[in-house]
Each structure stands twice: as structure tokens, then as C-alpha cells.
Design a protein around this motif. Structure first.
Motif, PDB file in Angstrom:
ATOM      1  N   ILE A 153       0.894  -1.165   0.000  1.00  0.00           N
ATOM      2  CA  ILE A 153       0.000   0.000   0.000  1.00  0.00           C
ATOM      3  C   ILE A 153       0.928   1.209   0.000  1.00  0.00           C
ATOM      4  CG2 ILE A 153      -1.730   1.276   1.321  1.00  0.00           C
ATOM      5  CD1 ILE A 153      -2.554  -1.402   2.608  1.00  0.00           C
ATOM      6  N   SER A 154       0.783   2.093  -0.991  1.00  0.00           N
ATOM      7  CA  SER A 154       1.779   3.161  -1.120  1.00  0.00           C
ATOM      8  C   SER A 154       1.629   4.226  -0.028  1.00  0.00           C
ATOM      9  CB  SER A 154       1.746   3.781  -2.510  1.00  0.00           C
ATOM     10  OG  SER A 154       0.470   4.267  -2.751  1.00  0.00           O
ATOM     11  N   ALA A 155       2.751   4.909   0.243  1.00  0.00           N
ATOM     12  CA  ALA A 155       2.868   5.824   1.379  1.00  0.00           C
ATOM     13  C   ALA A 155       1.731   6.834   1.480  1.00  0.00           C
ATOM     14  CB  ALA A 155       4.212   6.550   1.304  1.00  0.00           C
ATOM     15  N   GLU A 156       1.276   7.361   0.328  1.00  0.00           N
ATOM     16  CA  GLU A 156       0.248   8.427   0.403  1.00  0.00           C
ATOM     17  C   GLU A 156      -1.091   7.913   0.925  1.00  0.00           C
ATOM     18  OE1 GLU A 156       1.793   7.517  -2.374  1.00  0.00           O
ATOM     19  OE2 GLU A 156       0.330   7.124  -3.964  1.00  0.00           O
ATOM     20  N   LYS A 157      -1.260   6.570   0.945  1.00  0.00           N
ATOM     21  CA  LYS A 157      -2.520   6.021   1.469  1.00  0.00           C
ATOM     22  C   LYS A 157      -2.377   5.501   2.899  1.00  0.00           C
ATOM     23  CE  LYS A 157      -4.102   4.519  -3.051  1.00  0.00           C
ATOM     24  NZ  LYS A 157      -3.799   3.418  -3.964  1.00  0.00           N
ATOM     25  N   VAL A 158      -1.195   5.710   3.479  1.00  0.00           N
ATOM     26  CA  VAL A 158      -0.934   5.155   4.812  1.00  0.00           C
ATOM     27  C   VAL A 158      -1.014   6.256   5.879  1.00  0.00           C
ATOM     28  CG1 VAL A 158       0.755   3.949   6.249  1.00  0.00           C
ATOM     29  CG2 VAL A 158       0.534   3.343   3.834  1.00  0.00           C
TER      30      VAL A 158
ATOM     31  N   GLY B  69      -0.804  12.464  22.411  1.00  0.00           N
ATOM     32  CA  GLY B  69      -2.230  12.777  22.279  1.00  0.00           C
ATOM     33  C   GLY B  69      -2.648  12.839  20.817  1.00  0.00           C
ATOM     34  N   HIS B  70      -1.791  13.431  19.984  1.00  0.00           N
ATOM     35  CA  HIS B  70      -2.093  13.512  18.554  1.00  0.00           C
ATOM     36  C   HIS B  70      -2.083  12.109  17.940  1.00  0.00           C
ATOM     37  CE1 HIS B  70      -2.261  14.932  14.464  1.00  0.00           C
ATOM     38  NE2 HIS B  70      -1.207  14.185  14.185  1.00  0.00           N
ATOM     39  N   ALA B  71      -1.089  11.312  18.318  1.00  0.00           N
ATOM     40  CA  ALA B  71      -0.999   9.944  17.779  1.00  0.00           C
ATOM     41  C   ALA B  71      -2.245   9.132  18.164  1.00  0.00           C
ATOM     42  CB  ALA B  71       0.266   9.255  18.306  1.00  0.00           C
ATOM     43  N   LEU B  72      -2.704   9.318  19.395  1.00  0.00           N
ATOM     44  CA  LEU B  72      -3.899   8.586  19.852  1.00  0.00           C
ATOM     45  C   LEU B  72      -5.117   8.982  19.010  1.00  0.00           C
ATOM     46  CD1 LEU B  72      -4.973   6.547  21.892  1.00  0.00           C
ATOM     47  CD2 LEU B  72      -5.396   8.436  23.474  1.00  0.00           C
ATOM     48  N   LEU B  73      -5.181  10.266  18.689  1.00  0.00           N
ATOM     49  CA  LEU B  73      -6.277  10.774  17.857  1.00  0.00           C
ATOM     50  C   LEU B  73      -6.240  10.131  16.470  1.00  0.00           C
ATOM     51  CD1 LEU B  73      -8.271  13.182  18.530  1.00  0.00           C
ATOM     52  CD2 LEU B  73      -6.898  14.515  16.929  1.00  0.00           C
ATOM     53  N   VAL B  74      -5.053  10.109  15.854  1.00  0.00           N
ATOM     54  CA  VAL B  74      -4.921   9.535  14.503  1.00  0.00           C
ATOM     55  C   VAL B  74      -5.243   8.038  14.534  1.00  0.00           C
ATOM     56  CG1 VAL B  74      -3.333   9.107  12.572  1.00  0.00           C
ATOM     57  CG2 VAL B  74      -3.211  11.283  13.814  1.00  0.00           C
ATOM     58  N   LEU B  75      -4.721   7.351  15.552  1.00  0.00           N
ATOM     59  CA  LEU B  75      -4.969   5.902  15.660  1.00  0.00           C
ATOM     60  C   LEU B  75      -6.462   5.629  15.843  1.00  0.00           C
ATOM     61  CD1 LEU B  75      -1.907   5.066  17.902  1.00  0.00           C
ATOM     62  CD2 LEU B  75      -2.432   3.849  15.785  1.00  0.00           C
ATOM     63  N   THR B  76      -7.099   6.401  16.699  1.00  0.00           N
ATOM     64  CA  THR B  76      -8.520   6.172  16.982  1.00  0.00           C
ATOM     65  C   THR B  76      -9.369   6.494  15.760  1.00  0.00           C
ATOM     66  OG1 THR B  76      -8.100   6.758  19.271  1.00  0.00           O
ATOM     67  CG2 THR B  76     -10.396   6.711  18.583  1.00  0.00           C
ATOM     68  N   LYS B  77      -9.102   7.622  15.119  1.00  0.00           N
ATOM     69  CA  LYS B  77      -9.890   8.040  13.949  1.00  0.00           C
ATOM     70  C   LYS B  77      -9.675   7.101  12.772  1.00  0.00           C
ATOM     71  CE  LYS B  77     -12.325  11.639  14.968  1.00  0.00           C
ATOM     72  NZ  LYS B  77     -13.779  11.520  14.876  1.00  0.00           N
ATOM     73  N   SER B  78      -8.429   6.622  12.570  1.00  0.00           N
ATOM     74  CA  SER B  78      -8.156   5.755  11.416  1.00  0.00           C
ATOM     75  C   SER B  78      -8.632   4.325  11.663  1.00  0.00           C
ATOM     76  CB  SER B  78      -6.655   5.758  11.080  1.00  0.00           C
ATOM     77  OG  SER B  78      -5.916   5.163  12.127  1.00  0.00           O
ATOM     78  N   GLY B  79      -8.764   3.960  12.934  1.00  0.00           N
ATOM     79  CA  GLY B  79      -9.215   2.610  13.256  1.00  0.00           C
ATOM     80  C   GLY B  79      -8.099   1.575  13.234  1.00  0.00           C
ATOM     81  N   TYR B  80      -6.833   2.021  13.061  1.00  0.00           N
ATOM     82  CA  TYR B  80      -5.708   1.071  13.064  1.00  0.00           C
ATOM     83  C   TYR B  80      -5.114   0.979  14.468  1.00  0.00           C
ATOM     84  CZ  TYR B  80      -6.027   1.672   8.028  1.00  0.00           C
ATOM     85  OH  TYR B  80      -6.477   1.718   6.749  1.00  0.00           O
ATOM     86  N   SER B  81      -4.595  -0.198  14.795  1.00  0.00           N
ATOM     87  CA  SER B  81      -4.034  -0.322  16.141  1.00  0.00           C
ATOM     88  C   SER B  81      -2.575   0.114  16.187  1.00  0.00           C
ATOM     89  CB  SER B  81      -4.189  -1.740  16.671  1.00  0.00           C
ATOM     90  OG  SER B  81      -3.687  -2.635  15.731  1.00  0.00           O
ATOM     91  N   ALA B  82      -1.918   0.197  15.022  1.00  0.00           N
ATOM     92  CA  ALA B  82      -0.527   0.673  14.969  1.00  0.00           C
ATOM     93  C   ALA B  82      -0.299   1.373  13.636  1.00  0.00           C
ATOM     94  CB  ALA B  82       0.447  -0.489  15.125  1.00  0.00           C
ATOM     95  N   ILE B  83       0.519   2.420  13.635  1.00  0.00           N
ATOM     96  CA  ILE B  83       0.833   3.139  12.398  1.00  0.00           C
ATOM     97  C   ILE B  83       2.319   3.548  12.396  1.00  0.00           C
ATOM     98  CG2 ILE B  83      -1.476   4.043  11.809  1.00  0.00           C
ATOM     99  CD1 ILE B  83      -0.781   6.611  13.276  1.00  0.00           C
ATOM    100  N   PRO B  84       2.883   3.822  11.209  1.00  0.00           N
ATOM    101  CA  PRO B  84       4.296   4.203  11.137  1.00  0.00           C
ATOM    102  C   PRO B  84       4.561   5.598  11.712  1.00  0.00           C
ATOM    103  CG  PRO B  84       3.475   3.463   8.985  1.00  0.00           C
ATOM    104  CD  PRO B  84       2.288   3.636   9.872  1.00  0.00           C
ATOM    105  N   VAL B  85       5.792   5.779  12.197  1.00  0.00           N
ATOM    106  CA  VAL B  85       6.271   7.079  12.675  1.00  0.00           C
ATOM    107  C   VAL B  85       7.375   7.536  11.714  1.00  0.00           C
ATOM    108  CG1 VAL B  85       7.364   8.334  14.577  1.00  0.00           C
ATOM    109  CG2 VAL B  85       5.819   6.410  15.073  1.00  0.00           C
ATOM    110  N   LEU B  86       7.252   8.772  11.206  1.00  0.00           N
ATOM    111  CA  LEU B  86       8.224   9.296  10.239  1.00  0.00           C
ATOM    112  C   LEU B  86       8.874  10.558  10.778  1.00  0.00           C
ATOM    113  CD1 LEU B  86       6.006   9.055   6.999  1.00  0.00           C
ATOM    114  CD2 LEU B  86       7.365   7.247   8.080  1.00  0.00           C
TER     115      LEU B  86
END
Ligand code: AMP
Length: 149
Positions: A22-27, A37-54
Motif C-alpha cells: 500500500i503506497s505511502a500516500e494512502k498510509v 495525544g495527537h498519535a492517539l487521535l490519529v490511531l482512533t480516527k483511522s481505526g488502526y491499532s498501529a501506524i508508522p512514525v516518520l
């Protein structure tokens, strides 16, 4: 017949991971300097349990999950939500990820996906390129199983 099946299997296993990711722009991702707090918001809104950190140059730094955030704000008697906006993501993320490059064969992804729900894929210089997920791998298998005579 058997050898043509084996040839097809070998060919799929040798295709580069870039063809399956899945290409970067869709991740969904967060930046290393963002607060928990921001990461928790993104995780909760996206519905994923883990996401990449850049980092700010789009280089892969690690992974952040809801569990890592909860663990970081766990006090002795309660969850200390007020700490969410003072802890930076890079101080609590998992930075120990397997190295997976766009040109690596799909077979390498297959081996690693036994123990990881998804893999972060980078260019040679560490620039984040996308992810390879178990879902994609299983779809590839399903296609192969149902279409191979
Ligand atoms: P899946 O195999 O589709 O269930 O995905 C496995 C894991 O990959 C998810 O739980 C997420 O942590 C991650 N993931 C999948 N798609 C995305 C996306 N578009 N953005 C961020 N993370 C994703």
C-alpha cells in the motif's frame, strides 16, 4: 503441469515488494515529534491499532500503537491522560523494525509477516515508501489458490 505451477509460484515469490504494498500516500502516519495525544487521535480516527512514525524528511523512524501510548501514561492508580500532550511519540515508539526495502522479493515479506501484522517498506535511503500487510498477502494467496488449475 507441476512444473508450470512451480514456475508461477516462484515468479510471484520473486516479484518486488513494491508491487504488493500500500503506497505511502494512502498510509496513516504520525511524525516523531508529535505528542502522544495527537498519535492517539490519529490511531482512533483511522481505526488502526498501529501506524508508522516518520521524521520531517519522510524517513521511517518506528511504529506507534495504542498499547504503547496507554502503557506510557499508566500511573500507579490510574491512566494519567493529562500526560498525553507532554510525551513525544519518538520517546515511546518501537524503533526496532525489520528492514524491508522496495526491491526486496515478496518472499522476504512473506517470511516476516508470520510475526508482524504489517511491514514498513522503505527506499534504500530510509525514505518511507509504504506498507505490506497480511491482508494483501492473504489476497495474493487466495488468488493463487483459486486460479491455479
Ligand atoms: P490488515 O492486514 O489490512 O488488517 O492491516 C494490518 C495492520 O496494518 C493494521 O492493523 C494497521 O496497523 C496497518 N495498516 C493497514 N492499512 C493501513 C493504512 N492505510 N494506514 C496505516 N496503517 C495501516
Amino acid at each position: 503441469m507441476v512444473s508450470s505451477i512451480n514456475d508461477r509460484r516462484r515468479a510471484v515469490l520473486q516479484t518486488p515488494i513494491s508491487e504488493h504494498m500500500i503506497s505511502a500516500e494512502k498510509v496513516a502516519h504520525v511524525q516523531a515529534g508529535n505528542y502522544a495525544g495527537h498519535a492517539l487521535l490519529v490511531l482512533t480516527k483511522s481505526g488502526y491499532s498501529a501506524i508508522p512514525v516518520l521524521d520531517s524528511s519522510f524517513r521511517l523512524k518506528g511504529l506507534i500503537s495504542i498499547g504503547m501510548i496507554t502503557d506510557a501514561i499508566l500511573g500507579l492508580e490510574r491512566i494519567e491522560y493529562e500526560r498525553l500532550d507532554s510525551i513525544e511519540v519518538d520517546s515511546i515508539m518501537d524503533g526496532d523494525l525489520p528492514e524491508v526495502y522496495v526491491h526486496d522479493p515478496f518472499e522476504k515479506g512473506l517470511d516476516l509477516l508470520v510475526n508482524h501484522t504489517f511491514l514498513c517498506v522503505t527506499e534504500e535511503d530510509g525514505t518511507f515508501a509504504g506498507i505490506l500487510t497480511r491482508r494483501v498477502m492473504l489476497k495474493e494467496f487466495k488468488k493463487y489458490i483459486y486460479t491455479t488449475p
